[in-house]
Design a protein around this motif. Structure first.
Motif, short mmCIF file in Angstrom:
data_model
loop_
_atom_site.label_atom_id
_atom_site.label_comp_id
_atom_site.label_asym_id
_atom_site.label_seq_id
_atom_site.Cartn_x
_atom_site.Cartn_y
_atom_site.Cartn_z
N LEU A 187 0.84 -1.19 0.00
CA LEU A 187 0.00 0.00 0.00
C LEU A 187 0.88 1.25 0.00
O LEU A 187 1.98 1.23 0.57
CB LEU A 187 -0.92 0.02 1.23
N VAL A 188 0.40 2.32 -0.61
CA VAL A 188 1.13 3.58 -0.63
C VAL A 188 0.27 4.66 0.02
O VAL A 188 -0.91 4.84 -0.33
CB VAL A 188 1.49 4.00 -2.06
N ASP A 189 0.86 5.36 0.99
CA ASP A 189 0.19 6.41 1.76
C ASP A 189 -1.16 5.95 2.32
O ASP A 189 -2.18 6.64 2.22
CB ASP A 189 -0.02 7.66 0.90
N PRO A 190 -1.19 4.78 2.95
CA PRO A 190 -2.47 4.28 3.49
C PRO A 190 -2.76 4.92 4.84
O PRO A 190 -1.86 5.39 5.54
CB PRO A 190 -2.21 2.79 3.66
N SER A 191 -4.00 4.92 5.24
CA SER A 191 -4.35 5.33 6.59
C SER A 191 -4.04 4.18 7.54
O SER A 191 -3.92 3.00 7.11
CB SER A 191 -5.84 5.66 6.69
N ALA A 192 -3.87 4.49 8.82
CA ALA A 192 -3.62 3.44 9.80
C ALA A 192 -4.77 2.45 9.84
O ALA A 192 -4.57 1.23 9.98
CB ALA A 192 -3.39 4.06 11.18
N ARG A 193 -5.99 2.94 9.69
CA ARG A 193 -7.15 2.05 9.72
C ARG A 193 -7.12 1.08 8.55
O ARG A 193 -7.37 -0.12 8.73
CB ARG A 193 -8.44 2.87 9.69
N SER A 194 -6.84 1.57 7.33
CA SER A 194 -6.82 0.66 6.18
C SER A 194 -5.70 -0.36 6.30
O SER A 194 -5.84 -1.51 5.86
CB SER A 194 -6.67 1.47 4.89
N VAL A 195 -4.58 0.02 6.92
CA VAL A 195 -3.50 -0.93 7.15
C VAL A 195 -3.95 -2.02 8.12
O VAL A 195 -3.71 -3.21 7.89
CB VAL A 195 -2.25 -0.21 7.68
N ARG A 196 -4.58 -1.63 9.21
CA ARG A 196 -5.05 -2.63 10.18
C ARG A 196 -6.00 -3.62 9.52
O ARG A 196 -5.93 -4.83 9.76
CB ARG A 196 -5.72 -1.94 11.37
N GLU A 197 -6.91 -3.11 8.70
CA GLU A 197 -7.87 -4.00 8.03
C GLU A 197 -7.17 -4.94 7.06
O GLU A 197 -7.46 -6.14 7.03
CB GLU A 197 -8.92 -3.16 7.30
N ALA A 198 -6.24 -4.41 6.26
CA ALA A 198 -5.54 -5.23 5.28
C ALA A 198 -4.67 -6.29 5.96
O ALA A 198 -4.61 -7.44 5.53
CB ALA A 198 -4.68 -4.35 4.37
N VAL A 199 -4.01 -5.89 7.03
CA VAL A 199 -3.15 -6.84 7.75
C VAL A 199 -3.99 -7.92 8.43
O VAL A 199 -3.65 -9.11 8.37
CB VAL A 199 -2.28 -6.09 8.78
N GLY A 200 -5.08 -7.53 9.06
CA GLY A 200 -5.94 -8.51 9.71
C GLY A 200 -6.43 -9.56 8.74
O GLY A 200 -6.47 -10.77 9.06
N THR A 201 -6.77 -9.16 7.53
CA THR A 201 -7.21 -10.10 6.51
C THR A 201 -6.07 -10.99 6.04
O THR A 201 -6.21 -12.21 5.89
CB THR A 201 -7.80 -9.35 5.29
N ALA A 202 -4.88 -10.40 5.83
CA ALA A 202 -3.75 -11.13 5.27
C ALA A 202 -3.22 -12.20 6.21
O ALA A 202 -2.75 -13.25 5.76
CB ALA A 202 -2.63 -10.16 4.91
N ILE A 203 -3.26 -11.95 7.51
CA ILE A 203 -2.64 -12.90 8.45
C ILE A 203 -3.64 -13.88 9.02
O ILE A 203 -3.29 -14.72 9.87
CB ILE A 203 -1.94 -12.16 9.60
N GLY A 204 -4.87 -13.86 8.56
CA GLY A 204 -5.91 -14.72 9.13
C GLY A 204 -5.59 -16.19 9.05
O GLY A 204 -5.96 -16.96 9.95
N ALA A 205 -4.91 -16.63 7.99
CA ALA A 205 -4.64 -18.05 7.81
C ALA A 205 -3.23 -18.46 8.26
O ALA A 205 -2.83 -19.60 8.07
CB ALA A 205 -4.82 -18.42 6.34
N ILE A 206 -2.49 -17.52 8.85
CA ILE A 206 -1.12 -17.81 9.28
C ILE A 206 -1.13 -18.37 10.70
O ILE A 206 -1.95 -17.97 11.52
CB ILE A 206 -0.26 -16.53 9.21
N GLY A 207 -0.23 -19.29 10.96
CA GLY A 207 -0.19 -19.94 12.28
C GLY A 207 0.45 -19.10 13.35
O GLY A 207 1.45 -19.51 13.96
#
Length: 306
Positions: A187-207
């Motif tokens: 992401l480029v120049d994202p808000s902190a909120r959009s980062v939290r949402e994107a990260v939460g989705t991306a790491i959902g399947a990680i152990g």
């Protein structure tokens, strides 16, 4: 002695190590100075054998004392404050600071070696940081020279170090092995909120453990906020992972904080750059901060093994 006397010594054999460390500790003991050893197991065993088991030296497991730079600073400052309050006029410490030759990433320990010149300055401490030339990489030895105001060139000698340079260590940024892959999130120049949402989705399947997952989201949000607040746009966020570990980087076009204590110790100055950087150093498994041709990058690793 007043203030922190920060000294290094290079050695190439066990006997050479003992020639530096044993007289250093024995002189402290004879003077009634609190003396501490925080070394790796092999060097601790060498010193116990040379000094005897009934001495007044305090032995601290090096792996525990040097788990993270911020924790090492906090622990030492607490110890030094206790001895100073009890009337100690000088203290002595021999410590094995981790580096790649010991299986540890170097960047944040290079910053530690620079930062302690300020972090321990109020205490009458003589700190000896010996480095084994058989296992320490050349670039690490170069950083050691730059970060120690004093050097013991030969056992029993204590001289000003002409190679010392005040301020930050110049260790180069080293990308994590996971960064050879395509990022899961960019992401480029994202808000902190959009980062939290994107990260939460991306790491959902990680152990990850629940605590590690929380730390990843917090770290991502904090370093993006720090880049947007104190850096120069564009601010680029990226995330990589494998089955058990996550790496996050945030790069901006600024120069980053000039204070060597940034992230390592919560002072009045470092708080102005965000208390979050200090929290990252207390929770993440690894934190790297530095400049290269792309700008200033904060890199964190959480979970698994590097």
């Amino acid at each position: 002695m007043t203030g922190f006397f920060h000294e290094t010594a290079f050695y190439g054999s066990d006997d050479d190590f003992l020639a530096h460390a044993v007289p250093f500790l024995e002189n402290g003991l004879r003077a009634g100075e609190p003396s501490v050893v925080a070394c790796a197991e092999q060097n601790t065993a060498l010193l116990r054998g040379a000094l005897g088991r009934d001495t007044a030296v305090t032995y601290m497991p090096g792996a525990d004392q040097y788990a993270r730079p911020s924790e090492a600073i906090a622990s030492y400052r607490e110890l030094f404050a206790e001895h100073t309050a009890s009337g100690a006029q000088q203290m002595r410490v021999v410590g094995d600071v981790p580096h790649p030759g010991m299986g540890a990433p170097w960047d944040w320990w290079a910053r530690y070696e620079a930062a302690v010149n300020l972090a321990y300055a109020e205490f009458p401490v003589w700190g000896l940081c010996p480095y084994d030339t058989r296992t320490t990489p050349a670039d690490v030895l170069a950083d050691v020279v730059r970060t120690h105001p004093n050097i013991s060139v030969a056992p029993g000698t204590h001289e000003p170090n002409p190679g010392y340079r005040e301020g930050l260590a110049g260790s180069a940024q080293v990308p994590d092995v996971l960064e050879h892959r395509s990022p899961l999130v960019e992401l480029v120049d994202p808000s902190a909120r959009s980062v939290r949402e994107a990260v939460g989705t991306a790491i959902g399947a990680i152990g990850l453990t629940e605590d590690d997952a929380h730390d990843v989201v917090y770290a991502a949000s904090e370093i993006v906020t720090n880049g947007l607040t104190h850096g120069v746009t564009p601010v680029r966020f990226r995330l990589w992972s494998d089955d058990s570990r996550v790496v996050v980087t945030v790069t901006d076009r600024g120069t980053g904080p000039s204070d060597p204590l940034a992230g390592l110790m919560p002072t009045a100055e470092t708080l102005s750059a965000g208390l979050g950087l200090w929290i990252l150093h207390r929770t993440c498994d690894y934190v790297s901060m530095g400049r290269d041709e792309d700008g200033f990058t904060v890199r964190v690793s959480i979970g698994g093994q590097r």
